[in-house]
Design a protein around this motif. Structure first.
Motif, PDB file in Angstrom:
ATOM      1  N   PHE A   1      -5.204   7.013   3.705  1.00 13.90           N
ATOM      2  CA  PHE A   1      -4.351   6.871   4.880  1.00 13.90           C
ATOM      3  C   PHE A   1      -4.556   8.026   5.863  1.00 13.90           C
ATOM      4  CE2 PHE A   1      -1.546   3.814   2.573  1.00 13.90           C
ATOM      5  CZ  PHE A   1      -1.498   2.844   3.569  1.00 13.90           C
ATOM      6  N   GLY A   2      -4.803   9.208   5.339  1.00 13.93           N
ATOM      7  CA  GLY A   2      -5.004  10.350   6.219  1.00 13.93           C
ATOM      8  C   GLY A   2      -6.339  10.346   6.931  1.00 13.93           C
ATOM      9  N   LEU A   3      -7.367   9.782   6.304  1.00  9.28           N
ATOM     10  CA  LEU A   3      -8.716   9.877   6.845  1.00  9.28           C
ATOM     11  C   LEU A   3      -9.197   8.623   7.551  1.00  9.28           C
ATOM     12  CD1 LEU A   3     -10.453  11.694   3.835  1.00  9.28           C
ATOM     13  CD2 LEU A   3      -9.627  12.719   5.956  1.00  9.28           C
ATOM     14  N   MET A   4      -8.497   7.507   7.383  1.00  7.88           N
ATOM     15  CA  MET A   4      -9.014   6.234   7.891  1.00  7.88           C
ATOM     16  C   MET A   4      -9.045   6.197   9.419  1.00  7.88           C
ATOM     17  SD  MET A   4      -5.878   3.542   7.291  1.00  7.88           S
ATOM     18  CE  MET A   4      -6.819   2.204   8.043  1.00  7.88           C
ATOM     19  N   PRO A   5     -10.023   5.468   9.990  1.00  7.11           N
ATOM     20  CA  PRO A   5     -10.068   5.295  11.453  1.00  7.11           C
ATOM     21  C   PRO A   5      -9.055   4.246  11.902  1.00  7.11           C
ATOM     22  CG  PRO A   5     -11.859   4.093  10.424  1.00  7.11           C
ATOM     23  CD  PRO A   5     -11.171   4.853   9.316  1.00  7.11           C
ATOM     24  N   ALA A   6      -8.954   4.055  13.194  1.00 10.06           N
ATOM     25  CA  ALA A   6      -8.002   3.085  13.750  1.00 10.06           C
ATOM     26  C   ALA A   6      -8.562   1.669  13.605  1.00 10.06           C
ATOM     27  CB  ALA A   6      -7.714   3.412  15.204  1.00 10.06           C
ATOM     28  N   MET A   7      -8.501   1.147  12.373  1.00 10.45           N
ATOM     29  CA  MET A   7      -8.969  -0.208  12.078  1.00 10.45           C
ATOM     30  C   MET A   7      -7.796  -0.962  11.448  1.00 10.45           C
ATOM     31  SD  MET A   7     -12.696   0.886  10.490  1.00 10.45           S
ATOM     32  CE  MET A   7     -13.184  -0.801  10.153  1.00 10.45           C
ATOM     33  N   THR A   8      -7.059  -1.707  12.244  1.00 10.07           N
ATOM     34  CA  THR A   8      -5.809  -2.301  11.771  1.00 10.07           C
ATOM     35  C   THR A   8      -6.017  -3.295  10.635  1.00 10.07           C
ATOM     36  OG1 THR A   8      -5.959  -3.946  13.531  1.00 10.07           O
ATOM     37  CG2 THR A   8      -4.648  -1.987  13.976  1.00 10.07           C
ATOM     38  N   TRP A   9      -7.168  -3.980  10.593  1.00  8.56           N
ATOM     39  CA  TRP A   9      -7.391  -4.942   9.515  1.00  8.56           C
ATOM     40  C   TRP A   9      -7.435  -4.260   8.152  1.00  8.56           C
ATOM     41  CZ3 TRP A   9     -11.457  -4.425   6.187  1.00  8.56           C
ATOM     42  CH2 TRP A   9     -12.528  -3.609   6.588  1.00  8.56           C
TER      43      TRP A   9
ATOM     44  N   LEU B   1       4.503   6.118   6.175  1.00  6.93           N
ATOM     45  CA  LEU B   1       3.404   5.156   6.097  1.00  6.93           C
ATOM     46  C   LEU B   1       3.498   4.142   7.235  1.00  6.93           C
ATOM     47  CD1 LEU B   1       3.204   4.378   2.263  1.00  6.93           C
ATOM     48  CD2 LEU B   1       1.667   5.818   3.609  1.00  6.93           C
ATOM     49  N   LEU B   2       4.712   3.681   7.508  1.00  7.53           N
ATOM     50  CA  LEU B   2       4.896   2.725   8.599  1.00  7.53           C
ATOM     51  C   LEU B   2       4.626   3.385   9.953  1.00  7.53           C
ATOM     52  CD1 LEU B   2       8.159   1.008   7.278  1.00  7.53           C
ATOM     53  CD2 LEU B   2       5.799   0.236   7.023  1.00  7.53           C
ATOM     54  N   LEU B   3       5.029   4.638  10.083  1.00  5.48           N
ATOM     55  CA  LEU B   3       4.761   5.363  11.321  1.00  5.48           C
ATOM     56  C   LEU B   3       3.256   5.563  11.510  1.00  5.48           C
ATOM     57  CD1 LEU B   3       6.421   6.640  13.627  1.00  5.48           C
ATOM     58  CD2 LEU B   3       6.247   8.821  12.407  1.00  5.48           C
ATOM     59  N   ARG B   4       2.547   5.846  10.411  1.00  6.48           N
ATOM     60  CA  ARG B   4       1.095   6.003  10.467  1.00  6.48           C
ATOM     61  C   ARG B   4       0.425   4.679  10.848  1.00  6.48           C
ATOM     62  NH1 ARG B   4      -3.192   9.125  11.636  1.00  6.48           N
ATOM     63  NH2 ARG B   4      -4.897   8.969  10.120  1.00  6.48           N
ATOM     64  N   ALA B   5       0.907   3.582  10.275  1.00  6.19           N
ATOM     65  CA  ALA B   5       0.343   2.273  10.602  1.00  6.19           C
ATOM     66  C   ALA B   5       0.517   1.958  12.092  1.00  6.19           C
ATOM     67  CB  ALA B   5       0.994   1.187   9.751  1.00  6.19           C
TER      68      ALA B   5
END
Length: 394
Positions: free
Chosen positions: A291-299, A232-236
């Motif tokens: 987590f698998g499908l979300m776009p690169a939106m850090t907020w 999860l941290l690596l994905r973040a």
């Protein structure tokens, strides 16, 4: 509920305080290991999966052995002290690793320490409270454990922000480790009535009630999709979260879990624990798919990691309280050993498979697999694991 919490015995509070300090040391290091592997040792997801899988799976065998021996001897304190001592020494040694294999050795030693203490500690908690306090006691323990997991990442983030090198931050975990050892030595051994004919250990678990065996099967299915949280941290990080924010977002998970673990687990003392656990596993399934499908939106990562804390709060204490409900008191250590063995052994194929799916297919495929396992396990727990059977030690 506040009055009920205050009535919990000294042993529960002391074990909770130990977990608070210990996790402050552990979680100074835990969120930084993926960064250390990828940015310093240049290792990828496959190495991360191998490290976490081997460390947890091999150490889980010790959890069962320590639980069986604790039941035989009716002594739990020595296992708890030894376990915290070994882990406290091993964790800071990661700072001296020059390859991913060195990290593996240190993580392996850390998990050995956890293996020695986990089942005896859980049995100690079970023996210290009445049946109607189990959810509350395990929930409080998990809440204080997660509170320590807030302190650790915040301390790591502050030290990194001040410019301390990553290796020095890892080694600083030695300070809380010494405090943990001193507190563990102050624990009092609980009084446990000896059985004249203790059940013989068997690998087929025939000495335990059928629904406990079914519970372990369902738990194994869930754990097959529950790979290391480090993914999860690596994905973040992959989705754009900065290095200094990685410990902060894991601190958010622990803060939510710390705030909600006691009330949610305490609630399970009054209602069917299976419903609470199944609900938590369903939250997990939804989050993994997201987590698998979300776009690169850090907020968006922040509310999602907060929801992950709700999943932890709803399941960590209740899962162990459900074990206590299902087994005789004289076999508590062995039962918690089996519980921890299933969790640890499943993490090896789970982490290896997740790392392989991530690298060879895509992160969405890996997260979708974890989501499917969690949802299937939630349904089986709710409708297959029996309810209404008399508790053998109520």
């Amino acid at each position: 509920m506040l009055a009920a919490i205050r009535r919990l015995p000294r042993t529960v509070w002391l074990l909770g305080l130990i977990s608070l300090v210990n996790d402050s040391a552990s979680d100074m290091i835990y969120p930084l290991v993926p960064l250390y592997l990828t940015s310093v040792l240049m290792a990828g997801p496959k190495a991360l999966g191998l490290i976490e899988g081997i460390a947890e799976a091999m150490a889980s065998l010790l959890k069962l052995a320590a639980g069986v021996l604790a039941d035989r001897s009716r002594k739990t304190k020595s296992w708890v002290v030894a376990g915290y001592a070994i882990a406290g020494i091993a964790r800071p040694m990661i700072a001296f690793a020059s390859s991913w294999f060195g990290v593996l050795v240190c993580r392996f030693a850390d998990r050995i320490g956890k293996g020695l203490r986990s089942a005896p500690r859980d049995a100690m908690l079970m023996h210290s409270v009445a049946p109607d306090q189990r959810g509350l006691a395990f929930g409080l323990h998990r809440a204080m454990d997660n509170a320590g997991a807030v302190v650790g990442p915040l301390a790591a983030a502050a030290l990194l922000a001040l410019g301390m090198p990553l290796r020095h931050v890892l080694f600083a975990a030695i300070v809380p480790a010494v405090i943990v050892l001193l507190l563990a030595l102050a624990i009092r051994e609980p009084q446990v009535e000896r059985s004249p004919n203790p059940p013989r250990f068997s690998w087929n678990l025939r000495e335990f009630p059928p629904r406990f065996r079914r519970y372990l099967i369902v738990l194994a299915l869930f754990m097959l999709g529950n790979s290391s949280n480090m993914f999860l941290l690596l994905r973040a990080k992959e989705l754009g979260l900065g290095e200094a924010q990685v410990p902060m977002i894991w601190a958010l998970v622990s803060l939510v879990a710390a705030l909600l673990s006691t009330p949610l687990s305490g609630l399970s003392d009054r209602f069917d624990r299976r419903k609470l656990i199944a609900g938590g596993w369903t939250i997990y399934a939804a989050l993994y798919m997201a987590f698998g499908l979300m776009p690169a939106m850090t907020w968006l990562l922040w509310p999602m990691f907060a929801a992950y804390g709700v999943f932890l709060a709803a399941t960590e204490g209740a899962e162990k309280a459900l074990v206590a409900d299902m087994v005789p008191r004289a076999q508590a250590g062995t039962a918690f050993g089996w519980y921890n063995l299933v969790v640890g052994l499943a993490l090896l194929p789970a982490s290896l498979l997740f790392g392989w799916l991530w690298s060879e297919a895509s992160p969405p495929i890996a997260f979708a697999f974890g989501s499917a396992c969690a949802l299937a396990a939630a349904l089986l727990l709710r409708f297959w694991v029996g309810a209404g059977e008399p508790a053998p030690n109520a």
